[in-house]
Write a protein that holds these residues in place. Structure first.
Motif, PDB file in Angstrom:
ATOM      1  N   GLN A 140       0.835  -1.191   0.000  1.00 31.07           N
ATOM      2  CA  GLN A 140       0.000   0.000   0.000  1.00 31.07           C
ATOM      3  C   GLN A 140       0.874   1.246   0.000  1.00 31.07           C
ATOM      4  OE1 GLN A 140      -2.329   0.084   3.604  1.00 31.07           O
ATOM      5  NE2 GLN A 140      -0.555  -0.140   4.928  1.00 31.07           N
ATOM      6  N   PRO A 141       0.345   2.386  -0.442  1.00 28.52           N
ATOM      7  CA  PRO A 141       1.145   3.620  -0.432  1.00 28.52           C
ATOM      8  C   PRO A 141       1.558   4.004   0.985  1.00 28.52           C
ATOM      9  CG  PRO A 141      -0.780   3.867  -1.839  1.00 28.52           C
ATOM     10  CD  PRO A 141      -0.968   2.579  -1.079  1.00 28.52           C
ATOM     11  N   TRP A 142       2.765   4.485   1.119  1.00 29.14           N
ATOM     12  CA  TRP A 142       3.284   4.985   2.401  1.00 29.14           C
ATOM     13  C   TRP A 142       2.910   6.452   2.488  1.00 29.14           C
ATOM     14  CZ3 TRP A 142       9.232   5.865   3.306  1.00 29.14           C
ATOM     15  CH2 TRP A 142       9.436   6.346   4.606  1.00 29.14           C
ATOM     16  N   ARG A 143       1.775   6.707   3.102  1.00 31.04           N
ATOM     17  CA  ARG A 143       1.252   8.069   3.165  1.00 31.04           C
ATOM     18  C   ARG A 143       1.660   8.753   4.468  1.00 31.04           C
ATOM     19  NH1 ARG A 143      -1.672   8.137  -1.304  1.00 31.04           N
ATOM     20  NH2 ARG A 143      -3.016   6.379  -1.883  1.00 31.04           N
ATOM     21  N   GLY A 144       1.312  10.024   4.587  1.00 29.76           N
ATOM     22  CA  GLY A 144       1.642  10.788   5.777  1.00 29.76           C
ATOM     23  C   GLY A 144       3.030  11.390   5.685  1.00 29.76           C
ATOM     24  N   GLU A 145       3.388  12.117   6.710  1.00 33.49           N
ATOM     25  CA  GLU A 145       4.691  12.785   6.730  1.00 33.49           C
ATOM     26  C   GLU A 145       5.820  11.771   6.880  1.00 33.49           C
ATOM     27  OE1 GLU A 145       7.085  16.282   9.227  1.00 33.49           O
ATOM     28  OE2 GLU A 145       5.039  15.713   9.776  1.00 33.49           O
ATOM     29  N   ARG A 146       6.794  11.880   6.043  1.00 29.47           N
ATOM     30  CA  ARG A 146       7.929  10.974   6.104  1.00 29.47           C
ATOM     31  C   ARG A 146       9.055  11.612   6.922  1.00 29.47           C
ATOM     32  NH1 ARG A 146       8.320   7.852   0.237  1.00 29.47           N
ATOM     33  NH2 ARG A 146       6.109   7.242   0.165  1.00 29.47           N
ATOM     34  N   PRO A 147       9.579  10.880   7.915  1.00 28.27           N
ATOM     35  CA  PRO A 147      10.650  11.452   8.733  1.00 28.27           C
ATOM     36  C   PRO A 147      11.876  11.813   7.905  1.00 28.27           C
ATOM     37  CG  PRO A 147       9.751   9.461   9.737  1.00 28.27           C
ATOM     38  CD  PRO A 147       9.198   9.533   8.348  1.00 28.27           C
ATOM     39  N   VAL A 148      12.602  12.799   8.371  1.00 29.61           N
ATOM     40  CA  VAL A 148      13.870  13.184   7.758  1.00 29.61           C
ATOM     41  C   VAL A 148      14.959  12.253   8.281  1.00 29.61           C
ATOM     42  CG1 VAL A 148      15.605  15.006   7.565  1.00 29.61           C
ATOM     43  CG2 VAL A 148      13.166  15.581   7.514  1.00 29.61           C
ATOM     44  N   VAL A 149      15.742  11.688   7.402  1.00 27.83           N
ATOM     45  CA  VAL A 149      16.823  10.789   7.797  1.00 27.83           C
ATOM     46  C   VAL A 149      18.121  11.581   7.908  1.00 27.83           C
ATOM     47  CG1 VAL A 149      18.205   8.785   7.132  1.00 27.83           C
ATOM     48  CG2 VAL A 149      15.728   8.788   6.733  1.00 27.83           C
ATOM     49  N   VAL A 150      18.762  11.481   9.065  1.00 26.21           N
ATOM     50  CA  VAL A 150      20.027  12.177   9.321  1.00 26.21           C
ATOM     51  C   VAL A 150      21.139  11.130   9.400  1.00 26.21           C
ATOM     52  CG1 VAL A 150      21.296  13.710  10.861  1.00 26.21           C
ATOM     53  CG2 VAL A 150      18.810  13.967  10.606  1.00 26.21           C
ATOM     54  N   PRO A 151      22.003  11.030   8.385  1.00 25.97           N
ATOM     55  CA  PRO A 151      23.097  10.054   8.426  1.00 25.97           C
ATOM     56  C   PRO A 151      24.312  10.607   9.165  1.00 25.97           C
ATOM     57  CG  PRO A 151      23.048  11.136   6.286  1.00 25.97           C
ATOM     58  CD  PRO A 151      21.933  11.739   7.093  1.00 25.97           C
ATOM     59  N   VAL A 152      24.778   9.872  10.148  1.00 31.16           N
ATOM     60  CA  VAL A 152      26.025  10.220  10.848  1.00 31.16           C
ATOM     61  C   VAL A 152      26.995   9.080  10.564  1.00 31.16           C
ATOM     62  CG1 VAL A 152      27.118  10.731  13.047  1.00 31.16           C
ATOM     63  CG2 VAL A 152      24.772  11.486  12.613  1.00 31.16           C
ATOM     64  N   VAL A 153      27.933   9.337   9.656  1.00 30.27           N
ATOM     65  CA  VAL A 153      28.741   8.259   9.095  1.00 30.27           C
ATOM     66  C   VAL A 153      30.231   8.588   9.185  1.00 30.27           C
ATOM     67  CG1 VAL A 153      29.196   6.895   7.023  1.00 30.27           C
ATOM     68  CG2 VAL A 153      26.873   7.718   7.485  1.00 30.27           C
ATOM     69  N   ARG A 154      31.006   7.606   9.652  1.00 34.42           N
ATOM     70  CA  ARG A 154      32.462   7.714   9.613  1.00 34.42           C
ATOM     71  C   ARG A 154      32.948   7.049   8.327  1.00 34.42           C
ATOM     72  NH1 ARG A 154      34.270   4.844  14.159  1.00 34.42           N
ATOM     73  NH2 ARG A 154      34.440   2.954  12.907  1.00 34.42           N
ATOM     74  N   VAL A 155      33.749   7.784   7.566  1.00 38.51           N
ATOM     75  CA  VAL A 155      34.205   7.302   6.256  1.00 38.51           C
ATOM     76  C   VAL A 155      35.706   7.061   6.281  1.00 38.51           C
ATOM     77  CG1 VAL A 155      34.305   7.783   3.785  1.00 38.51           C
ATOM     78  CG2 VAL A 155      32.364   8.641   5.145  1.00 38.51           C
ATOM     79  N   ARG A 156      36.113   5.899   5.778  1.00 34.88           N
ATOM     80  CA  ARG A 156      37.538   5.609   5.581  1.00 34.88           C
ATOM     81  C   ARG A 156      37.727   5.266   4.104  1.00 34.88           C
ATOM     82  NH1 ARG A 156      41.736   3.993   8.914  1.00 34.88           N
ATOM     83  NH2 ARG A 156      40.328   3.586  10.653  1.00 34.88           N
ATOM     84  N   ALA A 157      38.345   6.170   3.373  1.00 31.84           N
ATOM     85  CA  ALA A 157      38.526   5.987   1.940  1.00 31.84           C
ATOM     86  C   ALA A 157      39.799   5.188   1.650  1.00 31.84           C
ATOM     87  CB  ALA A 157      38.562   7.336   1.245  1.00 31.84           C
ATOM     88  N   VAL A 158      40.176   5.120   0.376  1.00 31.19           N
ATOM     89  CA  VAL A 158      41.361   4.347  -0.013  1.00 31.19           C
ATOM     90  C   VAL A 158      42.623   4.936   0.604  1.00 31.19           C
ATOM     91  CG1 VAL A 158      42.710   3.492  -1.963  1.00 31.19           C
ATOM     92  CG2 VAL A 158      40.233   3.766  -2.189  1.00 31.19           C
ATOM     93  N   VAL A 159      42.710   6.264   0.607  1.00 28.43           N
ATOM     94  CA  VAL A 159      43.865   6.937   1.193  1.00 28.43           C
ATOM     95  C   VAL A 159      43.377   7.992   2.183  1.00 28.43           C
ATOM     96  CG1 VAL A 159      45.327   6.552  -0.810  1.00 28.43           C
ATOM     97  CG2 VAL A 159      43.927   8.616  -0.695  1.00 28.43           C
ATOM     98  N   GLY A 160      44.263   8.391   3.064  1.00 31.03           N
ATOM     99  CA  GLY A 160      43.932   9.435   4.014  1.00 31.03           C
ATOM    100  C   GLY A 160      43.322   8.903   5.291  1.00 31.03           C
ATOM    101  N   ALA A 161      43.222   9.791   6.266  1.00 27.54           N
ATOM    102  CA  ALA A 161      42.667   9.424   7.563  1.00 27.54           C
ATOM    103  C   ALA A 161      41.146   9.350   7.490  1.00 27.54           C
ATOM    104  CB  ALA A 161      43.085  10.466   8.601  1.00 27.54           C
ATOM    105  N   PRO A 162      40.526   8.564   8.372  1.00 25.46           N
ATOM    106  CA  PRO A 162      39.057   8.523   8.397  1.00 25.46           C
ATOM    107  C   PRO A 162      38.490   9.876   8.817  1.00 25.46           C
ATOM    108  CG  PRO A 162      39.992   7.348  10.276  1.00 25.46           C
ATOM    109  CD  PRO A 162      41.133   7.675   9.380  1.00 25.46           C
ATOM    110  N   TYR A 163      37.271  10.165   8.407  1.00 25.75           N
ATOM    111  CA  TYR A 163      36.641  11.445   8.734  1.00 25.75           C
ATOM    112  C   TYR A 163      35.143  11.266   8.904  1.00 25.75           C
ATOM    113  CZ  TYR A 163      35.449  11.325   3.748  1.00 25.75           C
ATOM    114  OH  TYR A 163      34.968  10.945   2.519  1.00 25.75           O
ATOM    115  N   LEU A 164      34.545  12.228   9.578  1.00 23.06           N
ATOM    116  CA  LEU A 164      33.100  12.240   9.745  1.00 23.06           C
ATOM    117  C   LEU A 164      32.468  12.929   8.540  1.00 23.06           C
ATOM    118  CD1 LEU A 164      32.359  13.145  13.478  1.00 23.06           C
ATOM    119  CD2 LEU A 164      31.809  11.010  12.307  1.00 23.06           C
ATOM    120  N   PHE A 165      31.503  12.279   7.936  1.00 22.64           N
ATOM    121  CA  PHE A 165      30.796  12.870   6.809  1.00 22.64           C
ATOM    122  C   PHE A 165      29.933  14.022   7.315  1.00 22.64           C
ATOM    123  CE2 PHE A 165      27.042  12.840   3.927  1.00 22.64           C
ATOM    124  CZ  PHE A 165      27.696  13.301   2.795  1.00 22.64           C
TER     125      PHE A 165
END
Length: 280
Positions: A140-165
């Protein structure tokens, strides 16, 4: 309606009537706004080659599955085999469609600028027929107000130190585009936190928040890590945590590109928030 207004006026004081009238007008405005937002869920934009019938059917098919997922909040419909026959004739559900040239304004200089040109194909489907398809699938359709999603993510790429997005971190420029594209694809708002917000909450590279620490009641926090793995399977590895209605959820993805890792975060969040049992 006029008779009802007269009856209400006889019972209420003029001041109370004005308050009630304002409340009803506001409620009507909110309902119209919500309906308008929901209408936007019934369209999708996909990339195709050319504007003729060579790629239009597959474009319609991809757009149909995207709309069904977006309207229902059920990502599994993206690959549901039950939809194969309908997706092959998705044109029967189309209300309107249009093309936008991705290379508009760029001088034609080779074959890529002629018959191999890429276009954004935007397809709007008939709302009632999409709702009927979902009902036949047990959704069924997902009606009503949809919550805002807040991503809090630690990223570690190929090079460099990890960082907070964050909204400002230089390393996250391309990643912010991925988050935006994912929010459009799945019909929700993804709000990337600012550096000051993360600092105020004591969030650090080595200290991620609890998923229950959402900024407001209308927001849902997804905490997690995203790391590039050079061993098999090569690609990004994402681990996510979310709390919804006093229940904790956790899920992972591995061996994918960055865009797909972000899509996995989004899919898990919408599946839980739309009332389905698990993130994947």
């Amino acid at each position: 309606m006029a008779m009802l207004d007269q009856q209400i006026r006889r019972v209420l004081s003029p001041y109370a009537f004005l308050l009630l009238a304002g409340f009803l007008a506001g409620a009507s405005g909110r309902a119209q706004e919500s309906s308008k937002e929901m209408d936007g869920m019934y369209q999708a934009t996909v990339i195709v080659t050319g504007t003729d019938m060579r790629s239009r059917p597959i474009g319609f098919s991809r757009a149909l599955r995207e709309v069904l997922v977006k309207v229902s909040g059920e990502p599994r419909l993206q690959t549901d085999a039950r939809l194969d026959p309908l997706a092959a004739h998705a044109d029967t559900l189309v209300a309107s469609f249009g093309y936008a040239d991705q290379m508009a304004g760029i001088k034609v200089h080779d074959d890529q600028g002629t018959y191999d040109r890429s276009y954004d194909l935007t397809v709007r489907f008939e709302r009632e027929r999409i709702d009927k398809v979902l009902a036949e699938l047990g959704e069924q359709p997902w009606r009503g107000e949809r919550p805002v999603v807040v991503p809090v993510v630690r990223v570690r790429a190929v090079v460099g130190a990890p960082y907070l997005f964050s909204a400002e971190v230089p390393q996250g420029a391309d990643q912010r585009i991925s988050f935006f594209n994912s929010s459009v694809k799945y019909g929700i708002t993804l709000r990337v936190p600012t550096e000051s917000e993360l600092s105020a909450r004591g969030v650090g590279v080595d200290r991620l928040p609890s998923p229950s620490a959402a900024p407001t009641a209308s927001q849902v926090l997804v905490a997690g890590t995203l790391e590039f793995q050079e061993s098999e399977p090569i690609g990004w590895v994402g681990s996510w945590r979310l709390r919804w209605h006093d229940a904790d959820y956790a899920w992972q993805v591995s061996g994918v590109n960055f865009d797909e890792a972000i899509n996995d975060l989004t899919r898990g969040a919408i599946r839980v928030m739309s009332g389905h049992d698990t993130p994947n």
